[in-house]
Write an enzyme that holds these catalytic residues in place. Structure first.
Site, mmCIF file in Angstrom:
data_model
loop_
_atom_site.group_PDB
_atom_site.id
_atom_site.type_symbol
_atom_site.label_atom_id
_atom_site.label_comp_id
_atom_site.label_asym_id
_atom_site.label_seq_id
_atom_site.Cartn_x
_atom_site.Cartn_y
_atom_site.Cartn_z
ATOM 1 N N ASN A 185 5.208 2.406 -8.431
ATOM 2 C CA ASN A 185 6.220 2.177 -7.396
ATOM 3 C C ASN A 185 7.515 1.583 -7.952
ATOM 4 O O ASN A 185 8.383 1.201 -7.183
ATOM 5 C CB ASN A 185 5.650 1.286 -6.282
ATOM 6 C CG ASN A 185 5.318 -0.114 -6.765
ATOM 7 O OD1 ASN A 185 5.638 -0.487 -7.884
ATOM 8 N ND2 ASN A 185 4.666 -0.890 -5.914
ATOM 9 N N LYS A 186 7.658 1.516 -9.258
ATOM 10 C CA LYS A 186 8.854 0.895 -9.826
ATOM 11 C C LYS A 186 10.008 1.905 -9.910
ATOM 12 O O LYS A 186 9.845 3.070 -9.556
ATOM 13 C CB LYS A 186 8.526 0.266 -11.183
ATOM 14 C CG LYS A 186 7.477 -0.856 -11.083
ATOM 15 C CD LYS A 186 8.000 -2.090 -10.351
ATOM 16 C CE LYS A 186 6.925 -3.007 -9.811
ATOM 17 N NZ LYS A 186 6.291 -3.885 -10.757
#
Ligand SMILES: *Cc1c(COP(=O)(O)O)cnc(C)c1O
Length: 374
Positions: A185-186
């Site tokens: 999710n970065k």
């Protein structure tokens, strides 16, 4: 009307060379950490960040652990950590046998408060971890000023801040060393992955030694200290290189989404969010709103209303000194700003593939939920 489509809070986008590079790994059979993409990814990441060295590793948590170990943090030492961050920022300190000392945050930027930092320093302080929370650069100049004349390292937790900038330099080039994460999710991802950046060659060499089982760089299979296997695989590095090639596209999309939220939510009552410092360009990792004065109960009810509209959100990070492993380390009187933002914060969908239509749906749903007196 309830829109049953699900809008995720985050998702990766693979629109570049990811597939081609991964196939190269498979076709060549180089899939472990011995393979050419690791060095290519490290070099490209160092160049992009503007530092001498980048060392890839297995995830962002171990990137922090490697930095702290390489700096010599150990039992008896204290490391100051802002209370509002992901738990890994403090866990890395604990792995070293050192003690995290929690510090309050600034109510405007939500980053570590230099004034409170001053109160948390002591004779055992070995390092300060400046987290660029939700991609907003921490006040590095002010932190340096507080630390002037002390033998205390300034470490960046840049796990959420790829491509963020502060007063002319990139996140990752602002402290003595920095840790990045490439979790799914970065800003950019390798699935699981991490990177240490630094201008300090000796520190980078220590990180390299520690991540590779403590093996003597000039003598294979001769181990000169107890290290770790914290290496990144060639397959992950291949994905990372392709992601890095499109970092500016990711950042541009995220900036547009944040601008859209700020523009269109600005007239709603009792709503606040993080305001960037002067001279800071955030990476806009998670656009996080705060329902001012509502407490955790209202935050949960608003999140439930958004979920009914098919919108995935997440609460702000819990304040670390209120989590079971760290309760004993809660300072007297608590850390009121971190606690309030933690209770009232909601991260909205923020990722490069979020469409303008999705943004419309989220904005309308937030407006409805905020107007409802829940
Ligand atoms: C994601 C994150 C980490 C840890 O990274 P992993 O790759 O998940 O281990 C550390 N610090 C912060 C602030 C993060 O957001």
């Amino acid at each position: 009307m309830v829109d049953r489509r699900r809008i995720p809070v985050a998702a990766p986008v693979f629109a570049g060379n990811e597939r081609a590079y991964v196939l190269e790994c498979l076709d060549s059979t180089w899939i472990s950490s011995a393979g050419p993409f690791v060095a290519r990814f490290e070099q490209a990441f160092a160049d992009r960040t503007g530092v001498r060295r980048a060392e890839a590793c297995a995830n962002g948590t171990v990137a922090l652990h490697l930095v702290l170990r390489a700096l010599g943090v150990g039992p008896g030492d204290e490391v100051v950590v802002p209370a509002l961050t992901f738990v890994a920022s403090a866990n890395a300190v604990t792995y070293c046998g050192a003690r995290p000392v929690f510090c309050d945050i600034d109510p405007v930027t939500w980053n570590i408060d230099p004034g409170d930092l001053e109160r948390r320093l002591g004779p055992r302080t070995k390092a300060v971890i400046a987290v660029h929370l939700y991609g907003h650069p921490a006040p590095m100049d002010e932190l340096r000023a507080v630390l002037a004349g002390r033998d205390v390292a300034l470490v960046e937790d840049a796990a959420e801040a790829h491509g963020a900038r502060y007063r002319g330099s990139a996140a990752g080039a602002l402290g003595d060393a920095a840790a990045f994460s490439f979790y799914g999710n970065k800003i950019i991802t390798t699935g699981e992955g991490g990177m240490v950046t630094t201008d300090d060659e000796a520190l980078a060499d220590r990180v390299r030694l520690l991540k590779g089982q403590g093996m003597d760089p000039s003598r294979r299979y001769w181990f000169i200290e107890v290290g770790y296997n914290y290496r990144l695989t060639n397959v992950a590095a291949a994905i990372g290189l392709a992601q890095l090639e499109r970092l500016d596209w990711h950042l541009g999309r995220r900036r547009a989404i944040a601008d859209g939220y700020r523009q269109r939510l600005k007239d709603l009552p009792s709503l606040a969010w993080q305001y960037p410092l002067a001279g800071a360009e955030p990476s806009w990792w998670m656009f996080t709103i705060r329902l001012v004065g509502g407490g955790a109960g209202r935050r949960d009810r608003v999140m439930a209303m958004l979920a009914e509209d098919g919108i995935e959100t997440r609460p702000a990070f819990p304040a670390l000194h209120r989590l079971p492993p760290y309760r004993e380390l809660a300072p007297e009187g608590g850390l009121p700003v971190a606690e309030t933002v933690a209770d009232e914060g909601i991260s909205l969908p923020t990722w490069a593939g979020l469409s303008d239509d999705d943004l419309d749906v989220v904005v309308a749903s937030v407006a409805r939920a905020v107007a409802a007196d829940v």
